[in-house]
Scaffold this motif. Structure first.
Motif, PDB file in Angstrom:
ATOM      1  N   GLN A 228     -16.473 -33.743  -6.689  1.00  0.00           N
ATOM      2  CA  GLN A 228     -15.911 -32.469  -6.273  1.00  0.00           C
ATOM      3  C   GLN A 228     -14.759 -32.671  -5.296  1.00  0.00           C
ATOM      4  O   GLN A 228     -13.717 -31.993  -5.387  1.00  0.00           O
ATOM      5  CB  GLN A 228     -16.997 -31.616  -5.624  1.00  0.00           C
ATOM      6  CG  GLN A 228     -16.526 -30.236  -5.163  1.00  0.00           C
ATOM      7  CD  GLN A 228     -16.047 -29.377  -6.303  1.00  0.00           C
ATOM      8  OE1 GLN A 228     -16.819 -29.013  -7.178  1.00  0.00           O
ATOM      9  NE2 GLN A 228     -14.764 -29.045  -6.323  1.00  0.00           N
ATOM     10  N   ARG A 229     -14.916 -33.607  -4.368  1.00  0.00           N
ATOM     11  CA  ARG A 229     -13.862 -33.834  -3.373  1.00  0.00           C
ATOM     12  C   ARG A 229     -12.603 -34.408  -4.020  1.00  0.00           C
ATOM     13  O   ARG A 229     -11.487 -34.099  -3.602  1.00  0.00           O
ATOM     14  CB  ARG A 229     -14.398 -34.728  -2.247  1.00  0.00           C
ATOM     15  CG  ARG A 229     -15.461 -34.007  -1.434  1.00  0.00           C
ATOM     16  CD  ARG A 229     -16.002 -34.786  -0.256  1.00  0.00           C
ATOM     17  NE  ARG A 229     -16.995 -33.964   0.446  1.00  0.00           N
ATOM     18  CZ  ARG A 229     -17.474 -34.213   1.657  1.00  0.00           C
ATOM     19  NH1 ARG A 229     -17.066 -35.281   2.323  1.00  0.00           N
ATOM     20  NH2 ARG A 229     -18.370 -33.395   2.205  1.00  0.00           N
ATOM     21  N   GLN A 230     -12.794 -35.238  -5.028  1.00  0.00           N
ATOM     22  CA  GLN A 230     -11.616 -35.727  -5.750  1.00  0.00           C
ATOM     23  C   GLN A 230     -10.910 -34.572  -6.448  1.00  0.00           C
ATOM     24  O   GLN A 230      -9.668 -34.505  -6.456  1.00  0.00           O
ATOM     25  CB  GLN A 230     -12.003 -36.785  -6.782  1.00  0.00           C
ATOM     26  CG  GLN A 230     -10.784 -37.367  -7.491  1.00  0.00           C
ATOM     27  CD  GLN A 230     -11.133 -38.300  -8.622  1.00  0.00           C
ATOM     28  OE1 GLN A 230     -10.548 -38.217  -9.704  1.00  0.00           O
ATOM     29  NE2 GLN A 230     -12.088 -39.203  -8.407  1.00  0.00           N
ATOM     30  N   ALA A 231     -11.685 -33.654  -7.016  1.00  0.00           N
ATOM     31  CA  ALA A 231     -11.077 -32.487  -7.677  1.00  0.00           C
ATOM     32  C   ALA A 231     -10.300 -31.643  -6.670  1.00  0.00           C
ATOM     33  O   ALA A 231      -9.212 -31.137  -6.987  1.00  0.00           O
ATOM     34  CB  ALA A 231     -12.161 -31.651  -8.359  1.00  0.00           C
ATOM     35  N   TRP A 232     -10.837 -31.480  -5.458  1.00  0.00           N
ATOM     36  CA  TRP A 232     -10.114 -30.730  -4.429  1.00  0.00           C
ATOM     37  C   TRP A 232      -8.794 -31.417  -4.081  1.00  0.00           C
ATOM     38  O   TRP A 232      -7.768 -30.754  -3.891  1.00  0.00           O
ATOM     39  CB  TRP A 232     -10.969 -30.615  -3.171  1.00  0.00           C
ATOM     40  CG  TRP A 232     -12.164 -29.728  -3.307  1.00  0.00           C
ATOM     41  CD1 TRP A 232     -12.324 -28.688  -4.188  1.00  0.00           C
ATOM     42  CD2 TRP A 232     -13.369 -29.788  -2.556  1.00  0.00           C
ATOM     43  NE1 TRP A 232     -13.559 -28.106  -4.016  1.00  0.00           N
ATOM     44  CE2 TRP A 232     -14.219 -28.754  -3.024  1.00  0.00           C
ATOM     45  CE3 TRP A 232     -13.834 -30.617  -1.523  1.00  0.00           C
ATOM     46  CZ2 TRP A 232     -15.492 -28.544  -2.492  1.00  0.00           C
ATOM     47  CZ3 TRP A 232     -15.093 -30.407  -0.993  1.00  0.00           C
ATOM     48  CH2 TRP A 232     -15.916 -29.378  -1.481  1.00  0.00           C
TER      49      TRP A 232
ATOM     50  N   MET B  31     -14.032 -43.904  -4.277  1.00  0.00           N
ATOM     51  CA  MET B  31     -13.916 -42.964  -3.169  1.00  0.00           C
ATOM     52  C   MET B  31     -12.465 -42.724  -2.772  1.00  0.00           C
ATOM     53  O   MET B  31     -12.206 -42.160  -1.716  1.00  0.00           O
ATOM     54  CB  MET B  31     -14.691 -43.509  -1.966  1.00  0.00           C
ATOM     55  CG  MET B  31     -16.176 -43.766  -2.253  1.00  0.00           C
ATOM     56  SD  MET B  31     -16.948 -44.905  -1.083  1.00  0.00           S
ATOM     57  CE  MET B  31     -16.781 -43.997   0.442  1.00  0.00           C
ATOM     58  N   HIS B  32     -11.513 -43.176  -3.581  1.00  0.00           N
ATOM     59  CA  HIS B  32     -10.103 -42.982  -3.242  1.00  0.00           C
ATOM     60  C   HIS B  32      -9.262 -42.885  -4.508  1.00  0.00           C
ATOM     61  O   HIS B  32      -9.689 -43.283  -5.592  1.00  0.00           O
ATOM     62  CB  HIS B  32      -9.591 -44.125  -2.357  1.00  0.00           C
ATOM     63  CG  HIS B  32      -9.477 -45.440  -3.083  1.00  0.00           C
ATOM     64  ND1 HIS B  32     -10.501 -46.351  -3.143  1.00  0.00           N
ATOM     65  CD2 HIS B  32      -8.451 -45.996  -3.788  1.00  0.00           C
ATOM     66  CE1 HIS B  32     -10.123 -47.407  -3.844  1.00  0.00           C
ATOM     67  NE2 HIS B  32      -8.869 -47.223  -4.250  1.00  0.00           N
ATOM     68  N   LEU B  33      -8.081 -42.331  -4.351  1.00  0.00           N
ATOM     69  CA  LEU B  33      -7.055 -42.333  -5.383  1.00  0.00           C
ATOM     70  C   LEU B  33      -5.849 -43.106  -4.869  1.00  0.00           C
ATOM     71  O   LEU B  33      -5.656 -43.225  -3.655  1.00  0.00           O
ATOM     72  CB  LEU B  33      -6.620 -40.906  -5.736  1.00  0.00           C
ATOM     73  CG  LEU B  33      -7.647 -39.993  -6.413  1.00  0.00           C
ATOM     74  CD1 LEU B  33      -7.065 -38.584  -6.561  1.00  0.00           C
ATOM     75  CD2 LEU B  33      -8.063 -40.550  -7.767  1.00  0.00           C
TER      76      LEU B  33
ATOM     77  N   ASP C 160     -14.094 -32.904   4.225  1.00  0.00           N
ATOM     78  CA  ASP C 160     -14.616 -31.713   3.568  1.00  0.00           C
ATOM     79  C   ASP C 160     -13.481 -30.940   2.881  1.00  0.00           C
ATOM     80  O   ASP C 160     -12.309 -31.339   2.936  1.00  0.00           O
ATOM     81  CB  ASP C 160     -15.363 -30.820   4.557  1.00  0.00           C
ATOM     82  CG  ASP C 160     -14.493 -30.341   5.714  1.00  0.00           C
ATOM     83  OD1 ASP C 160     -13.249 -30.327   5.575  1.00  0.00           O
ATOM     84  OD2 ASP C 160     -15.055 -29.975   6.758  1.00  0.00           O
ATOM     85  N   GLU C 161     -13.837 -29.835   2.266  1.00  0.00           N
ATOM     86  CA  GLU C 161     -12.867 -29.076   1.466  1.00  0.00           C
ATOM     87  C   GLU C 161     -11.685 -28.605   2.303  1.00  0.00           C
ATOM     88  O   GLU C 161     -10.530 -28.701   1.882  1.00  0.00           O
ATOM     89  CB  GLU C 161     -13.557 -27.873   0.812  1.00  0.00           C
ATOM     90  CG  GLU C 161     -12.634 -27.050  -0.071  1.00  0.00           C
ATOM     91  CD  GLU C 161     -13.331 -25.906  -0.764  1.00  0.00           C
ATOM     92  OE1 GLU C 161     -12.706 -25.260  -1.626  1.00  0.00           O
ATOM     93  OE2 GLU C 161     -14.513 -25.657  -0.444  1.00  0.00           O
ATOM     94  N   GLY C 162     -11.969 -28.089   3.504  1.00  0.00           N
ATOM     95  CA  GLY C 162     -10.890 -27.583   4.341  1.00  0.00           C
ATOM     96  C   GLY C 162      -9.916 -28.665   4.751  1.00  0.00           C
ATOM     97  O   GLY C 162      -8.693 -28.468   4.718  1.00  0.00           O
ATOM     98  N   GLU C 163     -10.432 -29.833   5.131  1.00  0.00           N
ATOM     99  CA  GLU C 163      -9.559 -30.928   5.556  1.00  0.00           C
ATOM    100  C   GLU C 163      -8.749 -31.469   4.383  1.00  0.00           C
ATOM    101  O   GLU C 163      -7.572 -31.795   4.517  1.00  0.00           O
ATOM    102  CB  GLU C 163     -10.386 -32.043   6.194  1.00  0.00           C
ATOM    103  CG  GLU C 163      -9.591 -33.238   6.681  1.00  0.00           C
ATOM    104  CD  GLU C 163      -8.604 -32.906   7.778  1.00  0.00           C
ATOM    105  OE1 GLU C 163      -7.764 -33.764   8.106  1.00  0.00           O
ATOM    106  OE2 GLU C 163      -8.656 -31.786   8.334  1.00  0.00           O
ATOM    107  N   ILE C 164      -9.377 -31.565   3.215  1.00  0.00           N
ATOM    108  CA  ILE C 164      -8.652 -32.047   2.032  1.00  0.00           C
ATOM    109  C   ILE C 164      -7.541 -31.069   1.661  1.00  0.00           C
ATOM    110  O   ILE C 164      -6.417 -31.475   1.334  1.00  0.00           O
ATOM    111  CB  ILE C 164      -9.629 -32.248   0.860  1.00  0.00           C
ATOM    112  CG1 ILE C 164     -10.530 -33.467   1.137  1.00  0.00           C
ATOM    113  CG2 ILE C 164      -8.867 -32.444  -0.451  1.00  0.00           C
ATOM    114  CD1 ILE C 164     -11.630 -33.662   0.121  1.00  0.00           C
ATOM    115  N   ALA C 165      -7.846 -29.782   1.721  1.00  0.00           N
ATOM    116  CA  ALA C 165      -6.823 -28.781   1.394  1.00  0.00           C
ATOM    117  C   ALA C 165      -5.670 -28.845   2.380  1.00  0.00           C
ATOM    118  O   ALA C 165      -4.494 -28.775   1.987  1.00  0.00           O
ATOM    119  CB  ALA C 165      -7.444 -27.387   1.381  1.00  0.00           C
TER     120      ALA C 165
END
Length: 493
Positions: free
Chosen positions: A397-401, A423-425, A472-477
């Motif tokens: 999910q975090r990769q998708a975000w 765990m990384h791209l 988390d989602e907020g930090e990734i965004a």
């Protein structure tokens, strides 16, 4: 209100604030009361002759026992910081002129030089992340770790621990943990082993150090992936090995590209190459095994995050492909659980088991048997498998975000790695100048960007290694949106 009364109120309020701020400290209440009072006296905040609030008043105002207050005051009196005034309680002692803070030391004319090895080690420190922020590579989802369950296990095993666990140990690790690990590795990774072949270490780095000390001499050749993991590069460099970078392509490390002296060690990350993320093909795996046998070299299989595959089941290990293969399998719990655990392991060919056990006990000692016992139960009770499944879902999910946050840049040509595992791209960039500009501006924006070029021993290719697991989602965004805009801005110039 008199000045004396106002000062007394200030002392009470300041102590209440300090006790509230430091309520989670392991120190006793009396210690937490004594420490700030002593500090204020030493710093001159409380002056000679100034009266302290009575023990009854402090106990009532702070909501603590009077005996606790008396314990702190008696210690201050015993050390000479306060004195008793007949009929008037305690007051601050006259300590004479307080020492003035020393002037800043003059800069040394010349700093003591580092050794050549020390200076070279610093060259490998550039890839270390400066904190837990997006997009630091290798940081797991610490917010999702089952801390309460883990703490219960630790407490239970602490209470049950035999006395000899607190002595020097030389077993190569707790037998219960080695047995649990053996079952897990045989089932999930097709590793060929029995419990006695497992050596518990304080992380993968300690495993690399033991391997280089026991199996190679200074000047021996080590093949290493290019680009590759900085921790292994640093360890091999400190051992004085001649590192020969072997290019990595879409099928992994290519032994056909090697030239020069035969290797003594061959380091690979076959399941999920670090940092490019490719998987070593079966043909290359078999070729490496033949190469190692031909040169009587040891293959080091670093299986750092093989649990996290999103498009297929975890691949069988390189070690398990052939009986008696010259492979040392290196594993760690830093990526699956949390880095501060500081536990890893080696699966050793049988001829190496005893020498590695003895060397580890001599060089590093053994410890953390309580933690090892808790981890053994964590695995045996099924908590480990459930945690891995939860992390796998969260990381997908975090990769998708992250991909969503970078979508505007990707639409304009930013190239990302496949992300089939890990765990990384990796984001490919047009130039080293672009890479450096993004890293510099990212630091100011509190975004940790790890430049791909630093993972190369030779001339590096530009890019960014973007860890997404620990945010988390907020930090990734936030961070992903910033990176997308920053890349688009650079591209338009």
């Amino acid at each position: 209100m008199t000045i004396e009364r106002r000062r007394s109120e200030w002392i009470v309020e300041a102590l209440a604030l300090r006790l509230n701020q430091h309520r989670d400290e392991p120190a006793t209440l009396a210690q937490r009361l004594y420490t700030p009072l002593r500090g204020w006296i030493q710093q001159g905040e409380l002056t000679a002759g100034e009266a302290l609030p009575s023990s009854r008043r402090l106990a009532r105002a702070l909501g603590i026992g009077r005996n606790t207050v008396l314990t702190a005051m008696e210690r201050l009196a015993a050390e000479g910081f306060v004195v008793a005034r007949q009929g008037a309680g305690l007051s601050v002692a006259d300590l004479g002129p307080l020492p003035v803070a020393p002037a800043p030391r003059a800069a040394m004319v010349e700093a003591p030089p580092l050794s050549g090895r020390g200076q070279r080690l610093l060259d490998f420190c550039a890839t270390l992340s400066g904190g837990h922020r997006a997009f630091a590579p290798g940081v797991p989802a610490l917010d999702l770790f089952p801390r309460e369950r883990w703490q219960r296990l630790l407490r239970r095993h602490q209470q049950r621990s035999p006395t000899d666990w607190f002595d020097y140990r030389s077993q190569g690790g707790l037998p219960a943990l080695k047995s649990a690990l053996c079952d897990y590795l045989r089932l999930s990774r097709s590793v060929r082993c029995h419990p006695e072949q497992i050596l518990i270490t304080q992380g993968a780095q300690q495993g690399f150090e033991l391997i280089t000390r026991l199996l190679a001499d200074a000047g021996d050749t080590a093949w290493i992936e290019e680009p590759g993991y900085g921790g292994a590069q640093a360890c091999f460099a400190m051992a004085g090995l001649a590192m020969q970078p072997i290019p990595v392509d879409a099928a992994g490390i290519d032994p056909e590209q090697a030239a020069g002296p035969p290797p003594r060690l061959i380091y690979v990350t076959p399941s999920h190459q670090y940092p490019l993320g490719v998987t070593l093909s079966l043909n290359r795996r078999l070729a490496l095994l033949k190469t190692a046998e031909r040169h009587r070299a040891w293959l080091i299989e670093d299986d750092y995050d093989s649990e996290f595959r999103y498009t297929s089941a975890p691949l069988a290990s390189l070690q398990g492909l052939a009986e008696g293969a010259p492979v040392i399998y290196v594993g760690t719990f830093s990526k699956v659980l949390y880095p501060g655990l500081r536990l890893g392991y080696l699966v050793l060919p049988e001829p190496l088991v005893e020498v590695f056990r003895r060397a580890s006990a001599r060089l590093h000692r053994e410890g953390q048997y309580v933690v090892q016992a808790a981890l053994a139960e964590f695995i045996e009770a099924g908590h480990f498998a459930r945690h891995v499944a939860r992390m796998k879902s969260a990381y997908r999910q975090r990769q998708a975000w992250l991909r969503q946050a970078l979508a505007p840049a990707v639409a304009q040509g930013l190239e990302l790695s496949s992300g089939h595992a890990g765990m990384h791209l990796v984001a490919r960039l047009a130039s080293l100048e672009q890479e450096q500009r993004l890293v510099d501006t990212g630091h100011a924006a509190e975004v940790a960007l790890s430049p791909l070029s630093r993972y190369y021993l030779g001339p590096g290719r530009p890019g960014l290694v973007l860890g997404y697991a620990g945010s988390d989602e907020g930090e990734i965004a936030r961070a992903g949106g910033w990176l997308s805009r920053a890349w688009l801005d650079l591209r338009s110039r």
